[in-house]
Design an enzyme around this catalytic site. Structure first.
Site, PDB file in Angstrom:
ATOM      1  N   LYS A   1       0.706  -1.384   0.087  1.00 19.37           N
ATOM      2  CA  LYS A   1      -0.129   0.057  -0.061  1.00 19.37           C
ATOM      3  C   LYS A   1       0.782   1.517  -0.156  1.00 19.37           C
ATOM      4  O   LYS A   1       0.541   2.169  -0.448  1.00 19.37           O
ATOM      5  CB  LYS A   1      -0.986   0.066   1.175  1.00 19.37           C
ATOM      6  CG  LYS A   1      -2.246  -1.117   1.095  1.00 19.37           C
ATOM      7  CD  LYS A   1      -3.043  -0.626   2.216  1.00 19.37           C
ATOM      8  CE  LYS A   1      -4.299  -1.530   1.806  1.00 19.37           C
ATOM      9  NZ  LYS A   1      -4.307  -2.998   1.866  1.00 19.37           N
TER      10      LYS A   1
ATOM     11  N   SER B   1       1.677  -9.650  -0.702  1.00 17.36           N
ATOM     12  CA  SER B   1       1.483  -8.493  -0.611  1.00 17.36           C
ATOM     13  C   SER B   1       1.700  -7.675   0.515  1.00 17.36           C
ATOM     14  O   SER B   1       1.962  -6.426   0.707  1.00 17.36           O
ATOM     15  CB  SER B   1      -0.009  -8.127  -1.160  1.00 17.36           C
ATOM     16  OG  SER B   1      -0.998  -8.994  -0.076  1.00 17.36           O
TER      17      SER B   1
ATOM     18  N   GLU C   1      -9.976   7.079   3.725  1.00 17.37           N
ATOM     19  CA  GLU C   1     -10.856   6.336   4.431  1.00 17.37           C
ATOM     20  C   GLU C   1     -10.068   4.771   4.723  1.00 17.37           C
ATOM     21  O   GLU C   1      -9.439   4.535   3.798  1.00 17.37           O
ATOM     22  CB  GLU C   1     -12.314   6.233   3.901  1.00 17.37           C
ATOM     23  CG  GLU C   1     -12.471   5.111   3.095  1.00 17.37           C
ATOM     24  CD  GLU C   1     -11.659   5.104   1.697  1.00 17.37           C
ATOM     25  OE1 GLU C   1     -11.110   3.784   1.813  1.00 17.37           O
ATOM     26  OE2 GLU C   1     -11.697   5.705   0.805  1.00 17.37           O
TER      27      GLU C   1
HETATM   28  C1  LIG Z   1      -5.047  -3.947   1.376  1.00 16.02           C
HETATM   29  C2  LIG Z   1      -4.360  -5.352   1.397  1.00 16.02           C
HETATM   30  C3  LIG Z   1      -4.699  -6.236   0.090  1.00 16.02           C
HETATM   31  C4  LIG Z   1      -5.962  -5.888  -0.693  1.00 16.02           C
HETATM   32  O1  LIG Z   1      -5.881  -4.728  -1.440  1.00 16.02           O
HETATM   33  P1  LIG Z   1      -5.613  -4.731  -3.208  1.00 16.02           P
HETATM   34  O2  LIG Z   1      -5.953  -3.545  -3.566  1.00 16.02           O
HETATM   35  O3  LIG Z   1      -6.395  -5.949  -3.627  1.00 16.02           O
HETATM   36  O4  LIG Z   1      -4.108  -5.306  -3.203  1.00 16.02           O
HETATM   37  C5  LIG Z   1      -3.985  -7.189  -0.179  1.00 16.02           C
HETATM   38  N1  LIG Z   1      -2.959  -7.559   0.775  1.00 16.02           N
HETATM   39  C6  LIG Z   1      -2.570  -6.718   1.749  1.00 16.02           C
HETATM   40  C7  LIG Z   1      -1.264  -7.068   2.694  1.00 16.02           C
HETATM   41  C8  LIG Z   1      -3.244  -5.526   2.089  1.00 16.02           C
HETATM   42  O5  LIG Z   1      -2.970  -4.860   2.864  1.00 16.02           O
END
Ligand SMILES: *Cc1c(COP(=O)(O)O)cnc(C)c1O
Length: 403
Positions: free
Chosen positions: A94, A389, A116
């Protein structure tokens, strides 16, 4: 297809029949301003240089592409590489988008960011960037979510952000989104609305994708260096879809690279029990094209068009809409979408922890669970890139309840 991939969105912010700009009149001018400012920034090499420097020195890019040796041996299938977005500052991908938009805000001469947040991860990334760039920051959060995510509320406040509790409706994310929009309409001269995924009205899905595509650009170079060829498959979880499109984008013109997006299968296939908007072929019900928060995409809704409630063990995947570019990739058949359950995701997280010494975020664990499920059907020399992610520190309460 490869030609199309370079062209979306079109001038009206469309990805095939999806995307666009479905907003009240008051938001049209601000969105057009944003579109112009972004186009100018994109064409300015000094903007990219400044962003690259922040991504490197502040966020920790490039992230490693790590060969998962023990996981590969354990599954006995494809050669698995993990893109380590979990190693970034604040623990997930993010920050890539938050830094990009933060820098854009300073360029636009604005001094304040509105955001938000549901679970608080996007709020923390935004508050972090606001502090770094000297911007003021207001984060809207449902009071129910604030209760559930107290540590993130504290983090945001420590970083200097104002966290405003929203006590209306279900006191969760969708109520927070409404309040944030209201603030933006009122204060649009001074404030930027920093959206956290590839959602919302044009140009947001494009802006967020462009700030996340660094993931795939790096991974492409890294896999060529490690293996001398392109991967056969990419796999990533899909909440709004920003980490997935971030990985996929650089490979879209390469027809040989298959792409899999993994949604939250939650507790079951009936509406209300999951957040699978694109995995209808796996039996998940309730997704129909519709407008949600300014964009036309697949939306989980009842037969009379009310937005459905959703469920997932991972807050980041628990959302009734999905980015319009994914809706388009699904319709085109360019990417495949499926869903895994809460318990499969938790189990996959345990496997990665024990075999690789990495505790993944529950969101990322969904992608891993799907890979584990398919591994035995895949060839041994197949190359897979899994997007990790985020890290799992935020999910310890949930893990401790399951394990
Ligand atoms: C917020 C988040 C997601 C989901 O958001 P995407 O926009 O689909 O990437 C996925 N993995 C993590 C670790 C997150 O914090």
């Amino acid at each position: 297809m490869s030609a199309i991939a370079q062209m979306v969105p079109d001038a009206r912010g469309r990805y095939g029949r999806f995307g666009g700009r479905y907003v009240p009149e008051t938001l049209v001018a601000p969105l057009e301003d944003l579109e112009r400012a972004y186009a100018a920034a994109r064409a300015d090499s000094s903007f990219q240089a400044e962003l690259d420097s922040l991504l490197h020195h502040f966020a920790g890019r490039p992230t490693p592409l790590q060969f998962a040796e023990r996981l590969t041996a354990h599954l006995g299938g494809p050669r698995i590489y993990i893109k380590r977005e979990d190693l970034l500052h604040t623990g997930a991908h993010k920050i890539n988008n938050a830094l990009g938009q933060g820098l854009l805000v300073t360029r636009m001469g604005k001094k304040r960011i509105i955001a938000e947040t549901g679970a608080g991860q996007h709020g923390v990334a935004t508050a972090t960037v606001a502090a770094k760039l000297g911007l003021t920051c207001t984060v809207y959060m449902g009071t129910e979510d604030m209760e559930r995510q107290r540590l993130n509320v504290f983090r945001m406040r420590l970083l200097g952000a104002e966290v405003v509790g929203v006590d209306s409706g279900s006191r969760t994310l969708k109520d927070a989104i409404n309040e944030a929009m209201r603030d933006w309409v009122t204060n649009v001269e001074s404030s930027h609305y920093l959206l956290g995924s590839v959602l919302g009205a044009h140009p947001y899905p494009q802006i967020v994708r462009d700030f996340q595509k660094v993931i795939g650009e790096e991974a492409r170079k890294q896999i060529m260096r490690a293996e001398g060829r392109l991967p056969d498959r990419l796999i990533a979880c899909v909440g709004g879809g920003s980490n997935a499109i971030g990985l996929f984008h650089a490979f879209l013109p390469d027809a040989s690279v298959k792409m899999i997006g993994v949604e939250a299968g939650g507790r079951g296939t009936t509406l209300g029990e999951h957040a699978a908007r694109l995995a209808a072929s796996s039996g998940f019900t309730g997704a129909q094209p519709g407008v949600l928060q300014g964009t036309y995409t697949y939306v989980l809704q009842t037969s009379d068009g009310q937005i459905a409630t959703t469920h997932s063990v991972s807050a980041g995947l628990d959302y009734p809409g999905v980015g319009p570019e994914h809706a388009w990739l699904a319709d085109e058949g360019r990417a495949e979408y499926c869903a895994v359950s809460d318990s499969e995701a938790v189990e996959a997280a345990r496997t990665l922890a024990r075999l690789e010494g990495i505790i993944p975020a529950l969101e990322s664990a969904h992608a891993l669970a799907e890979l584990i499920r398919r591994a035995s059907r895949m060839k041994k020399d197949e190359l897979v890139i899994l997007n990790l992610s985020g890290r799992g520190d935020k999910d310890m309460d949930i893990f401790s309840r399951y394990v």
